[in-house]
Design an enzyme around this catalytic site. Structure first.
Site, PDB file in Angstrom:
ATOM      1  N   GLY A 188       3.258  43.460   0.531  1.00 16.72           N
ATOM      2  CA  GLY A 188       3.902  43.979   1.735  1.00 16.72           C
ATOM      3  C   GLY A 188       5.037  44.949   1.431  1.00 16.72           C
ATOM      4  N   SER A 189       5.146  46.023   2.197  1.00 10.59           N
ATOM      5  CA  SER A 189       6.131  47.052   1.890  1.00 10.59           C
ATOM      6  C   SER A 189       6.260  48.013   3.067  1.00 10.59           C
ATOM      7  CB  SER A 189       5.710  47.811   0.626  1.00 10.59           C
ATOM      8  OG  SER A 189       4.349  48.186   0.720  1.00 10.59           O
TER       9      SER A 189
END
Length: 220
Positions: A188-189
């Site tokens: 996730g980013s």
């Protein structure tokens, strides 16, 4: 669809770890085959999850010097006028942010064709990607593309709580082509795009984007 180079080594190790785990379980509990089937099913789900995370689909990119294309797959979570301090020294810019969940393709693509005017990597924290301070305190990179003499676009790769490694494949002075891969963020980013104030935003909050295809903005 091919598997991204950042995941090939990890997937190979994961495959053999799961293989050994399942063989061990099968050997130790031969009298309870149902348990071995459950462990095998869980192992398959785990492997397929990581396999889809590292997928690298081919994308047909339509080059357009007036368009700023999405640098990543994900969802638009921020559209606002803000100030950018690192490169633009407090000047106002239009900011568009794209959140990338673990289910998204995590390849990052050049939003424009141009020259890499500025690049810097910042080690940092791992706050959740939607945290207000993640853009300034998390592990991140800052990339500035110069399109014309007075037109610059800033892209910031921001690591999230699960992402612990940002990869990039460009450097200051490189000439780049719109839609080509420039980096990868594991798990996730978020990616922030800082645009000129007169750019016409073409996306809305909550919109799903595809890297190298969705038009984020049109430049004057």
């Amino acid at each position: 669809m091919k598997i991204h180079k950042e995941g090939r080594g990890f997937l190979t190790i994961l495959f053999f770890v799961l293989l050994v785990l399942n063989a061990t379980v099968l050997y130790l509990i031969q009298a309870a085959p149902a348990i071995a089937i459950i462990v095998g099913g869980i192992s398959l789900v785990v492997f397929l999850f990581f396999l889809q995370f590292f997928r690298d689909p081919a994308r047909k990119v339509e080059l357009n010097e007036k368009h700023v294309l999405a640098p990543a797959d994900g969802k638009v979570v921020v559209i606002e006028t803000t100030t950018e301090d690192e490169y633009f020294k407090g000047k106002e810019r239009l900011q568009v942010s794209i959140f990338m969940s673990p289910l998204n393709v995590h390849v990052n693509r050049n939003p424009v064709t141009g020259l890499v005017k500025y690049f810097k990597y910042h080690p940092g924290k791992y706050l959740v990607a939607w945290h207000p301070k993640s853009s300034t305190e998390n592990e991140r990179t800052t990339i500035v593309y110069q399109i014309h003499k007075n037109v610059e676009i800033l892209i910031r790769q921001v690591a999230g709580a699960a992402a612990r490694r940002i990869k990039w494949y460009l450097h200051e002075g490189d000439s780049v082509i719109q839609g080509r891969e420039f980096g990868f963020i594991k798990f996730g980013s978020r990616v922030d795009i800082f645009l000129p104030l007169d750019a016409e935003i073409k996306v809305t909050n909550g919109q799903i984007t595809k890297g190298g295809q969705t038009v984020i903005a049109e430049l004057k």
